[in-house]
Design a protein around this motif. Sequence first.
Motif, PDB file in Angstrom:
ATOM      1  N   THR A   2      36.771 -19.238  21.202  1.00  0.00           N
ATOM      2  CA  THR A   2      36.075 -19.587  19.982  1.00  0.00           C
ATOM      3  C   THR A   2      35.458 -20.956  20.169  1.00  0.00           C
ATOM      4  N   THR A   3      34.211 -21.094  19.830  1.00  0.00           N
ATOM      5  CA  THR A   3      33.532 -22.384  19.933  1.00  0.00           C
ATOM      6  C   THR A   3      33.025 -22.782  18.559  1.00  0.00           C
ATOM      7  N   PRO A   4      32.691 -24.061  18.375  1.00  0.00           N
ATOM      8  CA  PRO A   4      32.235 -24.494  17.061  1.00  0.00           C
ATOM      9  C   PRO A   4      31.051 -23.690  16.534  1.00  0.00           C
ATOM     10  N   SER A   5      30.155 -23.246  17.398  1.00  0.00           N
ATOM     11  CA  SER A   5      28.972 -22.546  16.932  1.00  0.00           C
ATOM     12  C   SER A   5      29.235 -21.106  16.529  1.00  0.00           C
ATOM     13  N   ILE A  15      43.943 -15.681  22.488  1.00  0.00           N
ATOM     14  CA  ILE A  15      44.256 -16.158  23.832  1.00  0.00           C
ATOM     15  C   ILE A  15      43.029 -16.872  24.368  1.00  0.00           C
ATOM     16  N   TYR A  16      43.249 -17.955  25.083  1.00  0.00           N
ATOM     17  CA  TYR A  16      42.144 -18.592  25.789  1.00  0.00           C
ATOM     18  C   TYR A  16      42.541 -18.725  27.250  1.00  0.00           C
ATOM     19  N   ARG A  17      41.566 -18.757  28.113  1.00  0.00           N
ATOM     20  CA  ARG A  17      41.816 -18.855  29.542  1.00  0.00           C
ATOM     21  C   ARG A  17      41.047 -20.036  30.121  1.00  0.00           C
ATOM     22  N   ALA A  18      41.725 -20.807  30.961  1.00  0.00           N
ATOM     23  CA  ALA A  18      41.099 -21.974  31.585  1.00  0.00           C
ATOM     24  C   ALA A  18      39.837 -21.580  32.344  1.00  0.00           C
ATOM     25  N   ALA A  19      39.855 -20.419  32.977  1.00  0.00           N
ATOM     26  CA  ALA A  19      38.696 -19.975  33.754  1.00  0.00           C
ATOM     27  C   ALA A  19      37.453 -19.774  32.880  1.00  0.00           C
ATOM     28  N   ASP A  20      37.658 -19.569  31.587  1.00  0.00           N
ATOM     29  CA  ASP A  20      36.537 -19.347  30.672  1.00  0.00           C
ATOM     30  C   ASP A  20      36.087 -20.622  29.963  1.00  0.00           C
ATOM     31  N   ALA A  21      36.747 -21.738  30.234  1.00  0.00           N
ATOM     32  CA  ALA A  21      36.441 -22.992  29.544  1.00  0.00           C
ATOM     33  C   ALA A  21      35.020 -23.444  29.850  1.00  0.00           C
ATOM     34  N   SER A  22      34.397 -24.045  28.853  1.00  0.00           N
ATOM     35  CA  SER A  22      33.036 -24.562  28.998  1.00  0.00           C
ATOM     36  C   SER A  22      33.073 -26.038  29.341  1.00  0.00           C
ATOM     37  N   LEU A  59      36.131 -27.795  27.430  1.00  0.00           N
ATOM     38  CA  LEU A  59      36.618 -27.323  26.140  1.00  0.00           C
ATOM     39  C   LEU A  59      37.373 -26.020  26.368  1.00  0.00           C
ATOM     40  N   LEU A  60      38.681 -26.058  26.158  1.00  0.00           N
ATOM     41  CA  LEU A  60      39.513 -24.869  26.345  1.00  0.00           C
ATOM     42  C   LEU A  60      39.509 -23.971  25.120  1.00  0.00           C
ATOM     43  N   PHE A  61      39.542 -24.592  23.942  1.00  0.00           N
ATOM     44  CA  PHE A  61      39.687 -23.819  22.710  1.00  0.00           C
ATOM     45  C   PHE A  61      39.165 -24.627  21.542  1.00  0.00           C
ATOM     46  N   ALA A  62      38.514 -23.947  20.611  1.00  0.00           N
ATOM     47  CA  ALA A  62      38.090 -24.595  19.370  1.00  0.00           C
ATOM     48  C   ALA A  62      38.061 -23.575  18.247  1.00  0.00           C
ATOM     49  N   MET A  63      38.479 -24.021  17.090  1.00  0.00           N
ATOM     50  CA  MET A  63      38.372 -23.243  15.862  1.00  0.00           C
ATOM     51  C   MET A  63      38.216 -24.267  14.749  1.00  0.00           C
ATOM     52  N   PRO A  64      37.824 -23.862  13.567  1.00  0.00           N
ATOM     53  CA  PRO A  64      37.632 -24.848  12.503  1.00  0.00           C
ATOM     54  C   PRO A  64      38.859 -25.738  12.321  1.00  0.00           C
ATOM     55  N   GLY A  65      38.654 -27.053  12.486  1.00  0.00           N
ATOM     56  CA  GLY A  65      39.719 -28.020  12.267  1.00  0.00           C
ATOM     57  C   GLY A  65      40.631 -28.285  13.443  1.00  0.00           C
ATOM     58  N   MET A  66      40.313 -27.721  14.637  1.00  0.00           N
ATOM     59  CA  MET A  66      41.203 -27.908  15.774  1.00  0.00           C
ATOM     60  C   MET A  66      40.458 -27.641  17.078  1.00  0.00           C
ATOM     61  N   SER A  67      40.799 -28.436  18.101  1.00  0.00           N
ATOM     62  CA  SER A  67      40.261 -28.147  19.433  1.00  0.00           C
ATOM     63  C   SER A  67      41.234 -28.635  20.498  1.00  0.00           C
ATOM     64  N   LEU A  68      41.081 -28.053  21.687  1.00  0.00           N
ATOM     65  CA  LEU A  68      41.898 -28.415  22.840  1.00  0.00           C
ATOM     66  C   LEU A  68      40.965 -28.611  24.024  1.00  0.00           C
ATOM     67  N   THR A  69      41.090 -29.768  24.656  1.00  0.00           N
ATOM     68  CA  THR A  69      40.247 -30.131  25.789  1.00  0.00           C
ATOM     69  C   THR A  69      41.116 -30.456  26.991  1.00  0.00           C
TER      70      THR A  69
END
Length: 177
Positions: A2-5, A15-22, A59-69
């Motif tokens: 999930t990305t901000p846009s 689930i998020y995967r490091a290989a898919d990180a932007s 950017l590993l993960f983002a959703m409204p109000g939270m992100s993980l880098t």
Amino acid sequence: MTTPSDAGDTPRFQIYRAADASDYRETSCMEVTGLTDVITDGITRAEAAGASEGNVVKLLFAMPGMSLTYAWFKSGFPLPLHSHNADCLYYIVAGTLRLGTEELGAGDGFFVGRDVPYNYKPGPDGVEVLEFRTADTFDIRFLGKTTAFWDKTVSALEAERPKWAAQRPPHELATAR
């Protein structure tokens, strides 16, 4: 991921995967604000001196109000004094860093509140950190307001840059030992 846009409703499970990180340069999650002519010139000179070769930020993960880098800063990378308009909790995955007078290593971390200026210096093997933020979009405000500040940053980049091409992330070094 999930990305901000494309975020929309808050997911209940994902689930998020490091290989898919932007790569951060491919996202719009962090906006540079507070630019002056001196800061813009300093950033331009820092890039020319190899700043983008001294770090990997994804950017590993983002959703409204939270992100993980995920960020890997190579040895001696001169992270300029800056702030963000969101709270951030840092967790050191591997390597070391110096924050003020404190040396922190794997398993350690620190919290930086919104708009609090900070920087840190990666150790001799660099540092890998996870950044947990209370926002999916946020700013970065560089606080080096003088040419002398940016001259020092550029000099540090030029001195450290030759070491970076062969460096591997600290977690790879730890498993090879």
